[in-house]
Design a protein around this motif. Structure first.
Motif, PDB file in Angstrom:
ATOM      1  N   LEU A  50     -54.160  -5.874  39.184  1.00 18.66           N
ATOM      2  CA  LEU A  50     -53.453  -6.280  37.972  1.00 18.66           C
ATOM      3  C   LEU A  50     -54.421  -6.822  36.928  1.00 18.66           C
ATOM      4  CD1 LEU A  50     -49.944  -7.819  37.875  1.00 18.66           C
ATOM      5  CD2 LEU A  50     -51.659  -8.652  36.278  1.00 18.66           C
ATOM      6  N   LEU A  51     -55.436  -7.568  37.387  1.00 14.33           N
ATOM      7  CA  LEU A  51     -56.432  -8.105  36.456  1.00 14.33           C
ATOM      8  C   LEU A  51     -57.211  -6.980  35.775  1.00 14.33           C
ATOM      9  CD1 LEU A  51     -58.048 -10.468  35.243  1.00 14.33           C
ATOM     10  CD2 LEU A  51     -59.543 -10.336  37.254  1.00 14.33           C
ATOM     11  N   VAL A  52     -57.612  -5.977  36.531  1.00 16.06           N
ATOM     12  CA  VAL A  52     -58.339  -4.841  35.954  1.00 16.06           C
ATOM     13  C   VAL A  52     -57.509  -4.185  34.870  1.00 16.06           C
ATOM     14  CG1 VAL A  52     -59.182  -2.500  36.432  1.00 16.06           C
ATOM     15  CG2 VAL A  52     -59.800  -4.375  37.962  1.00 16.06           C
ATOM     16  N   GLY A  53     -56.221  -4.009  35.148  1.00 19.62           N
ATOM     17  CA  GLY A  53     -55.347  -3.408  34.163  1.00 19.62           C
ATOM     18  C   GLY A  53     -55.213  -4.249  32.912  1.00 19.62           C
ATOM     19  N   GLN A  54     -55.062  -5.555  33.081  1.00 26.09           N
ATOM     20  CA  GLN A  54     -54.900  -6.435  31.929  1.00 26.09           C
ATOM     21  C   GLN A  54     -56.181  -6.519  31.100  1.00 26.09           C
ATOM     22  OE1 GLN A  54     -51.564  -6.258  32.216  1.00 26.09           O
ATOM     23  NE2 GLN A  54     -51.611  -8.209  31.163  1.00 26.09           N
ATOM     24  N   VAL A  55     -57.337  -6.581  31.777  1.00 26.12           N
ATOM     25  CA  VAL A  55     -58.603  -6.636  31.050  1.00 26.12           C
ATOM     26  C   VAL A  55     -58.846  -5.327  30.306  1.00 26.12           C
ATOM     27  CG1 VAL A  55     -61.102  -6.780  31.308  1.00 26.12           C
ATOM     28  CG2 VAL A  55     -59.635  -8.358  32.566  1.00 26.12           C
ATOM     29  N   ALA A  56     -58.570  -4.195  30.952  1.00 30.71           N
ATOM     30  CA  ALA A  56     -58.733  -2.903  30.290  1.00 30.71           C
ATOM     31  C   ALA A  56     -57.836  -2.809  29.070  1.00 30.71           C
ATOM     32  CB  ALA A  56     -58.416  -1.767  31.270  1.00 30.71           C
ATOM     33  N   ASP A  57     -56.604  -3.260  29.214  1.00 30.85           N
ATOM     34  CA  ASP A  57     -55.665  -3.275  28.091  1.00 30.85           C
ATOM     35  C   ASP A  57     -56.157  -4.207  26.993  1.00 30.85           C
ATOM     36  OD1 ASP A  57     -53.504  -3.045  26.441  1.00 30.85           O
ATOM     37  OD2 ASP A  57     -52.018  -3.660  27.913  1.00 30.85           O
ATOM     38  N   GLY A  58     -56.623  -5.394  27.411  1.00 28.60           N
ATOM     39  CA  GLY A  58     -57.089  -6.367  26.425  1.00 28.60           C
ATOM     40  C   GLY A  58     -58.298  -5.898  25.647  1.00 28.60           C
ATOM     41  N   VAL A  59     -59.211  -5.202  26.312  1.00 35.51           N
ATOM     42  CA  VAL A  59     -60.402  -4.695  25.630  1.00 35.51           C
ATOM     43  C   VAL A  59     -60.054  -3.522  24.722  1.00 35.51           C
ATOM     44  CG1 VAL A  59     -62.621  -3.549  25.975  1.00 35.51           C
ATOM     45  CG2 VAL A  59     -61.994  -5.504  27.406  1.00 35.51           C
ATOM     46  N   CYS A  60     -59.208  -2.627  25.211  1.00 31.44           N
ATOM     47  CA  CYS A  60     -58.844  -1.438  24.430  1.00 31.44           C
ATOM     48  C   CYS A  60     -58.009  -1.777  23.211  1.00 31.44           C
ATOM     49  CB  CYS A  60     -58.075  -0.455  25.315  1.00 31.44           C
ATOM     50  SG  CYS A  60     -59.056   0.345  26.599  1.00 31.44           S
ATOM     51  N   THR A  61     -57.163  -2.789  23.314  1.00 27.93           N
ATOM     52  CA  THR A  61     -56.187  -3.054  22.265  1.00 27.93           C
ATOM     53  C   THR A  61     -56.814  -3.325  20.903  1.00 27.93           C
ATOM     54  OG1 THR A  61     -54.521  -3.811  23.836  1.00 27.93           O
ATOM     55  CG2 THR A  61     -54.283  -4.555  21.579  1.00 27.93           C
ATOM     56  N   PRO A  62     -57.742  -4.313  20.749  1.00 29.62           N
ATOM     57  CA  PRO A  62     -58.311  -4.528  19.414  1.00 29.62           C
ATOM     58  C   PRO A  62     -59.169  -3.366  18.934  1.00 29.62           C
ATOM     59  CG  PRO A  62     -59.435  -5.898  21.042  1.00 29.62           C
ATOM     60  CD  PRO A  62     -58.259  -5.284  21.728  1.00 29.62           C
ATOM     61  N   PHE A 400     -54.642  -8.710  22.573  1.00 31.20           N
ATOM     62  CA  PHE A 400     -55.835  -9.028  23.360  1.00 31.20           C
ATOM     63  C   PHE A 400     -55.703 -10.401  24.018  1.00 31.20           C
ATOM     64  CE2 PHE A 400     -59.988 -11.152  23.570  1.00 31.20           C
ATOM     65  CZ  PHE A 400     -60.661 -10.302  24.421  1.00 31.20           C
ATOM     66  N   THR A 401     -55.277 -11.387  23.246  1.00 34.30           N
ATOM     67  CA  THR A 401     -55.091 -12.724  23.816  1.00 34.30           C
ATOM     68  C   THR A 401     -54.035 -12.703  24.918  1.00 34.30           C
ATOM     69  OG1 THR A 401     -53.407 -13.334  22.163  1.00 34.30           O
ATOM     70  CG2 THR A 401     -55.691 -13.773  21.608  1.00 34.30           C
ATOM     71  N   ASP A 402     -53.004 -11.923  24.697  1.00 35.17           N
ATOM     72  CA  ASP A 402     -51.921 -11.821  25.672  1.00 35.17           C
ATOM     73  C   ASP A 402     -52.408 -11.204  26.976  1.00 35.17           C
ATOM     74  OD1 ASP A 402     -49.774 -10.562  27.144  1.00 35.17           O
ATOM     75  OD2 ASP A 402     -49.727  -8.973  25.642  1.00 35.17           O
ATOM     76  N   LYS A 403     -53.092 -10.069  26.890  1.00 32.35           N
ATOM     77  CA  LYS A 403     -53.494  -9.343  28.097  1.00 32.35           C
ATOM     78  C   LYS A 403     -54.514 -10.122  28.909  1.00 32.35           C
ATOM     79  CE  LYS A 403     -50.922  -5.806  27.104  1.00 32.35           C
ATOM     80  NZ  LYS A 403     -50.530  -6.105  25.726  1.00 32.35           N
ATOM     81  N   VAL A 404     -55.510 -10.664  28.232  1.00 34.87           N
ATOM     82  CA  VAL A 404     -56.536 -11.416  28.950  1.00 34.87           C
ATOM     83  C   VAL A 404     -55.932 -12.658  29.604  1.00 34.87           C
ATOM     84  CG1 VAL A 404     -58.670 -12.725  28.720  1.00 34.87           C
ATOM     85  CG2 VAL A 404     -58.412 -10.549  27.520  1.00 34.87           C
ATOM     86  N   ALA A 405     -55.080 -13.372  28.880  1.00 35.68           N
ATOM     87  CA  ALA A 405     -54.454 -14.576  29.429  1.00 35.68           C
ATOM     88  C   ALA A 405     -53.587 -14.240  30.640  1.00 35.68           C
ATOM     89  CB  ALA A 405     -53.627 -15.276  28.359  1.00 35.68           C
ATOM     90  N   ASN A 406     -52.842 -13.145  30.558  1.00 34.11           N
ATOM     91  CA  ASN A 406     -52.011 -12.740  31.692  1.00 34.11           C
ATOM     92  C   ASN A 406     -52.857 -12.356  32.893  1.00 34.11           C
ATOM     93  OD1 ASN A 406     -48.900 -12.453  31.262  1.00 34.11           O
ATOM     94  ND2 ASN A 406     -49.786 -11.898  29.298  1.00 34.11           N
ATOM     95  N   GLY A 407     -53.923 -11.602  32.639  1.00 29.14           N
ATOM     96  CA  GLY A 407     -54.787 -11.210  33.750  1.00 29.14           C
ATOM     97  C   GLY A 407     -55.443 -12.395  34.424  1.00 29.14           C
ATOM     98  N   VAL A 408     -55.949 -13.322  33.627  1.00 30.76           N
ATOM     99  CA  VAL A 408     -56.574 -14.521  34.189  1.00 30.76           C
ATOM    100  C   VAL A 408     -55.538 -15.355  34.931  1.00 30.76           C
ATOM    101  CG1 VAL A 408     -57.711 -16.699  33.604  1.00 30.76           C
ATOM    102  CG2 VAL A 408     -58.418 -14.585  32.478  1.00 30.76           C
ATOM    103  N   GLY A 409     -54.339 -15.465  34.364  1.00 30.95           N
ATOM    104  CA  GLY A 409     -53.279 -16.222  35.022  1.00 30.95           C
ATOM    105  C   GLY A 409     -52.927 -15.658  36.387  1.00 30.95           C
ATOM    106  N   VAL A 410     -52.811 -14.336  36.464  1.00 32.21           N
ATOM    107  CA  VAL A 410     -52.457 -13.698  37.738  1.00 32.21           C
ATOM    108  C   VAL A 410     -53.564 -13.882  38.772  1.00 32.21           C
ATOM    109  CG1 VAL A 410     -52.111 -11.451  38.849  1.00 32.21           C
ATOM    110  CG2 VAL A 410     -50.838 -12.028  36.780  1.00 32.21           C
ATOM    111  N   ILE A 411     -54.811 -13.694  38.364  1.00 23.88           N
ATOM    112  CA  ILE A 411     -55.898 -13.798  39.346  1.00 23.88           C
ATOM    113  C   ILE A 411     -56.035 -15.243  39.844  1.00 23.88           C
ATOM    114  CG2 ILE A 411     -57.877 -14.293  37.855  1.00 23.88           C
ATOM    115  CD1 ILE A 411     -57.728 -11.693  40.712  1.00 23.88           C
ATOM    116  N   ILE A 412     -55.742 -16.224  38.991  1.00 25.88           N
ATOM    117  CA  ILE A 412     -55.772 -17.619  39.441  1.00 25.88           C
ATOM    118  C   ILE A 412     -54.657 -17.879  40.443  1.00 25.88           C
ATOM    119  CG2 ILE A 412     -55.381 -20.002  38.703  1.00 25.88           C
ATOM    120  CD1 ILE A 412     -56.839 -19.337  36.110  1.00 25.88           C
ATOM    121  N   ILE A 413     -53.457 -17.388  40.117  1.00 28.10           N
ATOM    122  CA  ILE A 413     -52.319 -17.597  41.022  1.00 28.10           C
ATOM    123  C   ILE A 413     -52.559 -16.912  42.356  1.00 28.10           C
ATOM    124  CG2 ILE A 413     -49.870 -17.065  41.358  1.00 28.10           C
ATOM    125  CD1 ILE A 413     -49.518 -17.405  38.314  1.00 28.10           C
TER     126      ILE A 413
END
Length: 504
Positions: A50-62, A400-413
């Motif tokens: 899930l983190l890989v997906g969120q980071v990829a989305d976050g990088v691609c989006t901007p 970008f802020t949304d995707k990265v924050a979600n990915g970091v949140g999931v990996i922490i949980i």
């Protein structure tokens, strides 16, 4: 640009994100459940995917937002619709592989090898998802001009987002129902026996989404590149005005570029609010299934019925959004949504044996999530206003802020999870209980603080030209506006003429 679109055009626009919404519903609601409880991945591995997906989305989006603003599109198709088509094709070719077994893998295949297999499909899917999302959002300020029309179009868009989620959960419920009728010996716990359920679910929503994407491309007409008559015709030199009035602020001669947005306070205010909104919506959607099965100890059919109730309440909320917004305004409407989420959080905190009360809690969470999501998107459209030429960058930065924050949140949980194997221990009961409370109530408090900053410093562009700051002076006009040197020149348009010199 019309004040409002005809009903058929509003509907054709609104379904343009339907494929994305269907896929996102499965991604956030069932990804962790599928990889951990069905395929048997470790918690950390499921979180990495899930983190890989969120980071990829976050990088691609901007990056996609930036390219979408500067490219002209393919063969006069429109730059937004061109990127939408690219994104749709990327989603179509990658999504079916995500909710399916690893091709060529067996029970003896190491989990890290399966992890590597799924990562490329997830990256392609997230690139496509980002391209579709940004291009679709960027069309809002280009299709309509008035604030009420933007809210209305956003509400239509979210209504179909809710319909997409309802579709996913309704189909999931039917598949689980038919499974139990065919083989009553199947337990209420998730396991490898449910692999066909998720595979068939992904293929069904895949087909439905492609159909609605086709309707969008056939029914939505993007404005031709060049936009306004002033931009297309260029006008005679003598017809150009040297005054930077509010009307000329919207012309390409004074268009904000991506670097100008980074100097705006409101840009960061809206980004934080949007990030908090998405954290509440996405993380609650991600962990609601775990909360239902591990904390409330409900049968697996509830991972379809409870999210369905949530989004039905969200659908009703989206229908009344426009008059509600007119009555109390965006800020107060957002605050009402936060109150509903805080009530849900408190309910989840004090009642760990909800029983049938879980349906009432789901209504609160669904309605609150719908309200804050629509209002945050409307605030983003307010920030962009008529600066549509860089609208995709703004939406991309927000996402970008949304995707990265979600990915970091999931990996922490997932990293803090008390169990590291497929089977959950009694500690999971309390763990997911507190996860739901924190990702709703805790983040809602941060969102409320962010909203307070907007109440104190309303959303507004305060950009001053670099030229003014360097020269230390400006051509002051009676109405507080300035002369535009770029418009005074008799040469061709240059990069400097595209920069605003003063915004009130």
């Amino acid at each position: 640009m019309a004040e409002s679109l005809a009903l058929l055009k509003r509907l054709s626009y609104a379904v343009g994100h339907f494929l994305n919404d269907l896929c996102a519903s499965m991604w956030f609601t069932y990804l962790l459940v599928y990889y951990h409880s069905v395929l048997g991945f470790q918690n950390s591995y499921a979180g990495v995917l899930l983190l890989v997906g969120q980071v990829a989305d976050g990088v691609c989006t901007p990056l996609i937002g930036y390219e979408s603003d500067r490219t002209a599109g393919c063969c006069n198709y429109g730059k937004r619709k061109t990127w939408h088509l690219i994104g749709t094709l990327s989603v179509v070719i990658s999504f079916p592989f995500i909710f399916n077994q690893c091709i060529g893998c067996s029970e003896y295949t190491p989990q890290w090898a399966s992890l590597i297999y799924f990562i490329p499909f997830i990256i392609v899917f997230q690139f496509g998802w980002a391209a579709t999302q940004i291009s679709h959002l960027s069309l809002i300020p280009e299709l309509v001009k008035s604030e009420s029309a933007k809210v209305e179009l956003t509400a239509y868009r979210y209504a179909f987002t809710v319909i997409a989620n309802i579709t996913v959960y309704a189909v999931a419920w039917l598949l689980f129902h038919f499974q139990s009728n065919e083989d009553p010996s199947i337990t209420d716990n998730l396991g490898p026996v449910d692999i066909p359920i998720f595979r068939n679910l992904s293929l069904i929503v895949w087909g439905i989404g492609m159909f609605f994407s086709l309707l969008f491309h056939l029914g939505t007409r993007e404005a031709e590149a060049g936009g306004s008559e002033d931009e297309e015709g260029g006008g005679d030199e003598g017809e150009r005005t040297p005054l930077l009035t509010r009307s000329t602020l919207n012309s390409p001669s004074v268009a904000l570029q991506w670097r100008h947005w980074l100097k705006e306070l409101s840009f960061y205010q809206v980004a934080v609010l949007y990030m908090c909104t998405r954290l509440i919506v996405n993380l609650s959607q991600t962990y609601i299934s775990m909360y239902l099965t591990n904390t409330l100890l409900l049968p697996k059919k509830y991972i379809a019925t409870i999210p369905l109730v949530m989004y039905l309440s969200g659908f009703v909320s989206s229908l009344i959004m426009k008059p509600f917004n007119k009555l109390i305004g965006k800020n107060m409407a957002y605050f009402v949504g936060l109150v509903l989420i805080l009530v849900f959080s408190y309910w989840a905190l004090v009642d760990i044996h909800m029983g049938d009360g879980v349906y009432g809690a789901a209504v609160l969470l669904g309605a609150g999530s719908a309200i804050i999501l629509v209002m945050s998107l409307s605030m983003t459209a307010d920030l962009i206003a008529d600066q549509t030429q860089s609208g995709a960058f703004v939406y991309g930065a927000m996402s970008f802020t949304d995707k990265v924050a979600n990915g970091v949140g999931v990996i922490i949980i997932q990293g803090l999870h008390p169990c590291h194997t497929q089977a959950c221990c009694p500690a999971c009961v309390w763990y997911y209980h507190y996860v739901m409370v924190i990702v709703t109530g805790g983040v809602a408090v941060v969102a409320a603080l962010s909203l307070c900053t907007i109440l104190i410093w309303p959303i507004r562009i305060r950009y001053l030209s670099v030229e003014q700051q360097v020269n230390g002076s400006a051509n002051h006009l009676p109405d507080g506006l300035s002369v535009m040197p770029g418009l005074m020149s008799d040469g061709e348009d240059s990069e400097s003429s595209t920069e605003p010199t003063l915004v009130n």
